[in-house]
Design a protein around this motif. Sequence first.
Motif, mmCIF file in Angstrom:
data_model
loop_
_atom_site.group_PDB
_atom_site.id
_atom_site.type_symbol
_atom_site.label_atom_id
_atom_site.label_comp_id
_atom_site.label_asym_id
_atom_site.label_seq_id
_atom_site.Cartn_x
_atom_site.Cartn_y
_atom_site.Cartn_z
ATOM 1 N N ILE A 1 0.859 -1.265 0.066
ATOM 2 C CA ILE A 1 -0.034 0.021 0.055
ATOM 3 C C ILE A 1 0.937 1.081 0.018
ATOM 4 O O ILE A 1 1.818 1.330 0.958
ATOM 5 C CB ILE A 1 -0.940 0.058 1.227
ATOM 6 C CG1 ILE A 1 -1.768 -1.218 1.251
ATOM 7 C CG2 ILE A 1 -1.876 1.150 1.303
ATOM 8 C CD1 ILE A 1 -2.436 -1.346 2.601
ATOM 9 N N ASN A 2 0.617 2.241 -0.934
ATOM 10 C CA ASN A 2 1.348 3.309 -1.223
ATOM 11 C C ASN A 2 0.498 4.517 -0.422
ATOM 12 O O ASN A 2 -0.607 4.458 -0.311
ATOM 13 C CB ASN A 2 1.730 3.444 -2.420
ATOM 14 C CG ASN A 2 2.813 2.472 -2.958
ATOM 15 O OD1 ASN A 2 3.652 2.094 -2.504
ATOM 16 N ND2 ASN A 2 2.338 2.035 -4.341
ATOM 17 N N GLU A 3 1.066 5.492 -0.151
ATOM 18 C CA GLU A 3 0.370 6.719 0.104
ATOM 19 C C GLU A 3 -0.634 7.109 -0.787
ATOM 20 O O GLU A 3 -1.695 7.629 -0.412
ATOM 21 C CB GLU A 3 1.508 7.954 0.587
ATOM 22 C CG GLU A 3 2.236 7.698 1.783
ATOM 23 C CD GLU A 3 1.565 7.817 3.184
ATOM 24 O OE1 GLU A 3 0.459 8.340 3.065
ATOM 25 O OE2 GLU A 3 2.194 7.509 4.188
ATOM 26 N N SER B 1 -2.793 5.482 -2.284
ATOM 27 C CA SER B 1 -4.024 4.600 -2.108
ATOM 28 C C SER B 1 -4.818 5.206 -1.167
ATOM 29 O O SER B 1 -6.012 5.214 -1.145
ATOM 30 C CB SER B 1 -3.651 3.272 -1.379
ATOM 31 O OG SER B 1 -2.424 2.474 -2.052
ATOM 32 N N ILE B 2 -4.470 6.476 -0.676
ATOM 33 C CA ILE B 2 -5.552 7.248 0.214
ATOM 34 C C ILE B 2 -6.218 8.231 -0.719
ATOM 35 O O ILE B 2 -5.552 9.062 -1.076
ATOM 36 C CB ILE B 2 -4.802 7.936 1.410
ATOM 37 C CG1 ILE B 2 -4.046 6.657 2.277
ATOM 38 C CG2 ILE B 2 -5.744 8.590 2.112
ATOM 39 C CD1 ILE B 2 -3.374 7.080 3.507
ATOM 40 N N VAL C 1 -9.760 4.548 2.943
ATOM 41 C CA VAL C 1 -8.819 4.031 1.869
ATOM 42 C C VAL C 1 -9.498 2.913 1.371
ATOM 43 O O VAL C 1 -10.264 1.970 1.964
ATOM 44 C CB VAL C 1 -7.441 3.453 2.745
ATOM 45 C CG1 VAL C 1 -6.630 2.894 1.843
ATOM 46 C CG2 VAL C 1 -6.909 4.905 3.625
ATOM 47 N N THR D 1 -2.877 3.705 10.446
ATOM 48 C CA THR D 1 -1.558 4.046 9.781
ATOM 49 C C THR D 1 -1.233 2.829 8.739
ATOM 50 O O THR D 1 -2.222 1.940 8.646
ATOM 51 C CB THR D 1 -0.477 3.766 11.094
ATOM 52 O OG1 THR D 1 -0.603 2.497 11.480
ATOM 53 C CG2 THR D 1 -0.799 4.851 12.201
ATOM 54 N N LEU D 2 -0.451 3.161 7.887
ATOM 55 C CA LEU D 2 -0.133 2.406 6.884
ATOM 56 C C LEU D 2 0.163 0.856 7.495
ATOM 57 O O LEU D 2 -0.070 -0.196 6.924
ATOM 58 C CB LEU D 2 0.925 2.760 6.144
ATOM 59 C CG LEU D 2 0.781 3.892 5.216
ATOM 60 C CD1 LEU D 2 1.751 4.617 4.497
ATOM 61 C CD2 LEU D 2 -0.406 3.543 4.064
ATOM 62 N N ILE E 1 -2.920 -0.852 8.299
ATOM 63 C CA ILE E 1 -3.609 -1.141 6.978
ATOM 64 C C ILE E 1 -2.827 -2.668 6.391
ATOM 65 O O ILE E 1 -3.743 -3.383 5.940
ATOM 66 C CB ILE E 1 -3.790 -0.168 6.045
ATOM 67 C CG1 ILE E 1 -4.528 0.811 6.423
ATOM 68 C CG2 ILE E 1 -4.136 -0.705 4.710
ATOM 69 C CD1 ILE E 1 -4.524 2.274 5.878
ATOM 70 N N GLN E 2 -1.837 -2.562 6.616
ATOM 71 C CA GLN E 2 -0.767 -3.552 5.932
ATOM 72 C C GLN E 2 -1.068 -4.748 6.700
ATOM 73 O O GLN E 2 -1.225 -6.076 6.383
ATOM 74 C CB GLN E 2 0.489 -3.385 5.606
ATOM 75 C CG GLN E 2 1.049 -2.321 4.616
ATOM 76 C CD GLN E 2 2.408 -1.640 4.588
ATOM 77 O OE1 GLN E 2 2.852 -1.909 5.898
ATOM 78 N NE2 GLN E 2 2.806 -1.566 3.704
#
Length: 93
Positions: free
Chosen positions: A59-61, A63-64, A70, A87-88, A91-92
């Motif tokens: 997931i990259n920034e 993606s938001i 998201v 936070t990323l 999410i991951q």
Amino acid sequence: MTQFEKHQYWTAIVNQQQNSGISIPQFCKQNDINYANFHYWMKKIEQTDNEQIAHQVVINESSILNDEIVIIHLPNGIRAELPASLTLIQIQT
């Protein structure tokens, strides 16, 4: 015996055969195991194991999409909408 107990039992049997170094027909004969049952469970266990494989999601920034959610589109067609406040790392995970 429950389905879960059967799965555990046959997983142990399949592992014993794999560790034995002998062929499946030999193993079944030596252990008085029905050859067809052994193959049935071997395939069932393999199928279950394959279903439980986790795949990493990157997931990259970018993606938001906005400040609220998201949206993640997975290769298998699943779409996940998560709060953007995560936070990323969350999410991951």
